[in-house]
Design a protein around this motif. Structure first.
Motif, mmCIF file in Angstrom:
data_model
loop_
_atom_site.group_PDB
_atom_site.id
_atom_site.type_symbol
_atom_site.label_atom_id
_atom_site.label_comp_id
_atom_site.label_asym_id
_atom_site.label_seq_id
_atom_site.Cartn_x
_atom_site.Cartn_y
_atom_site.Cartn_z
ATOM 1 N N GLN A 129 0.828 -1.210 0.000
ATOM 2 C CA GLN A 129 0.000 0.000 0.000
ATOM 3 C C GLN A 129 0.858 1.254 0.000
ATOM 4 O O GLN A 129 0.574 2.197 -0.743
ATOM 5 N N LYS A 130 1.895 1.275 0.816
ATOM 6 C CA LYS A 130 2.765 2.459 0.865
ATOM 7 C C LYS A 130 3.476 2.662 -0.468
ATOM 8 O O LYS A 130 3.645 3.792 -0.914
ATOM 9 N N TYR A 131 3.892 1.575 -1.085
ATOM 10 C CA TYR A 131 4.578 1.665 -2.369
ATOM 11 C C TYR A 131 3.639 2.257 -3.425
ATOM 12 O O TYR A 131 4.024 3.171 -4.167
ATOM 13 N N VAL A 132 2.431 1.746 -3.489
ATOM 14 C CA VAL A 132 1.459 2.238 -4.474
ATOM 15 C C VAL A 132 1.103 3.690 -4.178
ATOM 16 O O VAL A 132 1.046 4.523 -5.094
ATOM 17 N N LEU A 133 0.889 4.026 -2.909
ATOM 18 C CA LEU A 133 0.556 5.398 -2.530
ATOM 19 C C LEU A 133 1.664 6.362 -2.951
ATOM 20 O O LEU A 133 1.400 7.418 -3.533
ATOM 21 N N GLU A 137 1.324 9.433 -5.572
ATOM 22 C CA GLU A 137 1.671 10.807 -5.174
ATOM 23 C C GLU A 137 2.746 11.381 -6.091
ATOM 24 O O GLU A 137 2.637 12.526 -6.542
ATOM 25 N N ASN A 138 3.776 10.584 -6.384
ATOM 26 C CA ASN A 138 4.837 11.049 -7.282
ATOM 27 C C ASN A 138 4.300 11.281 -8.693
ATOM 28 O O ASN A 138 4.637 12.278 -9.332
ATOM 29 N N GLN A 144 2.224 13.046 -14.363
ATOM 30 C CA GLN A 144 1.974 11.820 -15.135
ATOM 31 C C GLN A 144 0.586 11.252 -14.866
ATOM 32 O O GLN A 144 0.046 10.522 -15.696
ATOM 33 N N TYR A 145 0.036 11.563 -13.709
ATOM 34 C CA TYR A 145 -1.304 11.102 -13.334
ATOM 35 C C TYR A 145 -2.210 12.308 -13.114
ATOM 36 O O TYR A 145 -1.783 13.348 -12.622
#
Length: 195
Positions: A129-133, A137-138, A144-145
């Motif tokens: 979850q932290k990795y995806v979050l 955010e980045n 890019q998003y």
């Protein structure tokens, strides 16, 4: 990082297989010894209890996932979307090549009776979850998003969608193509946010 002996890894893999085939309630030192073809005291030389086997198994999985995430994170010049594609493709491929692992990770409802086990499962879930979050955010920060959906909500949608895909695959007896189905879910979600 914990270093495991070949015998410890063999015991943890046998425990994973037993959970996958017979359920966690049938994981006993006696059954495990019979599965491997060694004595119960031989298992106790490596692990003090069934719970210690499970704790180490979960830690082993956490270390493996963390290493995989780090390798992808260190890829130069990768877009946020491609990073997520690589993360989930690698994770789903790992599940597909060792489906018994899914039974352990999805046994978290059983682990809630043991604080140490539930805490270790939570660590694994938090890692993803932290990795995806952080990825979202980045990706939103660098344009890019899209910023239409908040990072926490997107994280829940992506991780939840992947979790449902894995659960569906597990319940179907591994009859579908997990990597293909997971990639399809992720692509659908990324279409909503990638610019």
């Amino acid at each position: 990082m914990t270093d495991y002996t070949n015998r410890q890894i063999e015991i943890m893999e046998a425990a994973t297989d037993r959970i996958d085939q017979h359920g966690i309630q049938n994981l006993t030192i006696k059954n495990l010894a019979a599965d491997i073809g060694i004595s119960e005291p031989a298992i106790y030389r490596h692990f003090k209890s069934k719970n210690e086997i499970l704790l180490n198994l979960l830690e082993y999985l956490r270390i493996e996932i963390k290493g995989r995430l780090k390798n992808i994170k260190d890829t130069p010049n990768i877009s946020a979307g491609d990073e997520l594609r690589q993360v989930f493709s690698a994770q789903l491929t790992s599940f597909e090549s060792n489906p018994a692992i899914v039974s352990v990770i999805f046994a978290e409802s059983i682990f809630h009776f043991d604080e140490k086990l539930s805490s270790k499962v939570l660590e694994i879930m938090d890692l993803m979850q932290k990795y995806v979050l952080e990825n979202i955010e980045n990706g939103q920060t660098n344009g890019q998003y899209s910023k239409v959906i908040k990072p926490n909500t997107l994280t829940t949608l992506i991780v939840g969608g992947m979790r449902m895909t894995v659960l569906k695959w597990k319940v179907s007896g591994h009859k579908s193509n997990l990597v293909q189905d997971g990639n399809s879910v992720l692509e659908g979600l990324l279409k909503l946010i990638e610019k």
